[in-house]
Design a protein around this motif. Structure first.
Motif, PDB file in Angstrom:
ATOM      1  N   ARG A 235      50.523  24.278  52.179  1.00 36.07           N
ATOM      2  CA  ARG A 235      51.214  24.307  50.882  1.00 36.07           C
ATOM      3  C   ARG A 235      51.569  22.888  50.475  1.00 36.07           C
ATOM      4  N   ILE A 236      51.734  22.704  49.159  1.00 34.94           N
ATOM      5  CA  ILE A 236      52.023  21.387  48.597  1.00 34.94           C
ATOM      6  C   ILE A 236      53.224  21.498  47.669  1.00 34.94           C
ATOM      7  N   ALA A 237      54.108  20.498  47.728  1.00 35.46           N
ATOM      8  CA  ALA A 237      55.178  20.347  46.739  1.00 35.46           C
ATOM      9  C   ALA A 237      54.920  19.053  45.977  1.00 35.46           C
ATOM     10  N   ILE A 238      54.905  19.132  44.651  1.00 29.71           N
ATOM     11  CA  ILE A 238      54.691  17.956  43.817  1.00 29.71           C
ATOM     12  C   ILE A 238      56.032  17.481  43.277  1.00 29.71           C
ATOM     13  N   MET A 239      56.317  16.186  43.473  1.00 32.29           N
ATOM     14  CA  MET A 239      57.589  15.602  43.031  1.00 32.29           C
ATOM     15  C   MET A 239      57.386  14.709  41.815  1.00 32.29           C
ATOM     16  N   LYS A 240      58.403  14.686  40.969  1.00 33.96           N
ATOM     17  CA  LYS A 240      58.443  13.788  39.813  1.00 33.96           C
ATOM     18  C   LYS A 240      59.903  13.436  39.547  1.00 33.96           C
ATOM     19  N   ASP A 241      60.196  12.152  39.494  1.00 31.64           N
ATOM     20  CA  ASP A 241      61.554  11.684  39.202  1.00 31.64           C
ATOM     21  C   ASP A 241      62.596  12.324  40.118  1.00 31.64           C
ATOM     22  N   GLY A 242      62.238  12.479  41.392  1.00 23.26           N
ATOM     23  CA  GLY A 242      63.186  12.998  42.369  1.00 23.26           C
ATOM     24  C   GLY A 242      63.255  14.503  42.473  1.00 23.26           C
TER      25      GLY A 242
END
Length: 338
Positions: A235-242
């Motif tokens: 599985r993948i978690a995508i982060m943006k601006d924290g």
């Protein structure tokens, strides 16, 4: 892979600046970016919730500055989170004493970072055995375990060599062996291959997958490379601006992006690399064909088999039991979508 959670994050924040805890409390636990900016604070990790299951490779990814490396350091409390809960085997790490955290890091967590941080005056054997020496394990036992780890990463015969005599890929293998020497339950890898040349990087990814097939570790892997993520991740978690903007399987992220940002992030990924054979297979109505493939393989991995398989390929599960059929026409449809 188990469905049991090894590591759980609940409403985790890391805010840099004076008065960070007070700002979170004053905003009811969820300050917005404007409130943080007015207070002169930086929200590096913002309200993160995630679960890492036992035995899975959980990839956290995002562009530079998205907060992924800060988050992984919060998970092990190398950086102190501002607020939230981090549960490891049900124990709240944010309530643990510093002595308890040292014990957990020494005995239950392994860490590999982009910079190898090998001790230049120690041999490969002594570098790998070093965390066991810190634990107080006697010399014979720690060297025996270190030799096993060195063999596991393919460096048998290099025990008496110094780091300066190794290539970058070999040095990274030493770093991996050192982190495995403590036999960790939870393994953190922060962009471990990003400093390597592309060919060596691919070889190290292959080596990493071979190790995981043997060791079945629970892994949190940080990268900014989506191709690397889809090769390695359950599985993948995508982060943006924290923030984590979406978490799911590679297939879910590419086929059902939750936001425009995720859609743009995954836009150039070939669907055949992420769609699994299990998503296309048909029920097994006949005997299993001679040529088979795992249901967890990607369509791109299955495609070359049809050169010798005719119209159908058999599909098997992790125990090689037949579970379905994959048809050439369905594979061609996916490949044509680019």
């Amino acid at each position: 892979m188990s469905t049991e959670a090894k590591l759980v994050c609940r409403n985790v924040w890391k805010i840099f600046g004076a008065g960070a805890r007070e700002a979170v409390g004053a905003a009811g636990g969820k300050p917005n970016p404007e409130e943080l900016a007015r207070a002169g604070l930086v929200g590096a990790v913002r309200d993160v919730n995630l679960e890492v299951r036992t035995g899975e490779i959980f990839v956290i990814m995002g562009l530079s500055g998205s907060g992924k490396s800060t988050l992984v350091r919060c998970l092990s409390r190398l950086i102190e989170p501002t607020s939230g809960e981090i549960l490891f085997n049900g124990e709240n790490l944010l309530a643990a004493s510093e002595a308890r955290m040292i014990e957990i890091r020494r005995h239950q967590m392994g860490m590999v970072f982009q910079h190898f941080a090998l001790l230049p005056h120690l041999t490969v054997l002594d570098n790998v055995a070093f965390p066991l020496e810190v634990q107080g394990i006697d010399r014979a036992k720690r060297e025996e375990r270190a030799r096993r780890m060195i063999e596991l990463v393919g460096l048998a015969g290099k025990e008496d060599v110094f780091p300066r005599q190794l290539s970058g890929g070999q040095q990274q293998r030493v770093g991996i062996a050192r982190s495995l020497a403590v036999e960790p339950e939870l393994w953190f890898l922060d962009e471990p291959f990003s400093a390597l040349d592309p060919l060596i990087r691919r070889e190290m990814q292959d080596e990493f997958m071979r190790l995981q097939s043997v060791l079945k570790k629970t892994i949190v892997f940080i990268t900014h490379d989506f191709d690397e993520a889809i090769r390695l991740a359950d599985r993948i978690a995508i982060m943006k601006d924290g923030e984590i903007v979406q978490a799911g399987t590679p297939e879910e992220l590419v086929l059902a992006p939750a936001t425009d940002y995720v859609a743009e992030f995954t836009r150039n990924v070939a669907r055949s690399k992420v769609i699994k054979v299990s998503s296309l297979m048909h029920p097994l109505a006949t005997s299993l064909p001679a040529i088979t493939i795992s249901q967890t393989a990607s369509v791109s991995e299955a495609a070359p088999l049809f050169a010798n398989a005719g119209e159908v390929v058999g599909v098997v599960d992790a125990t090689d039991q037949p579970v379905g059929l994959l048809r050439r026409a369905d594979v061609i449809d996916v490949m044509m979508q680019g």
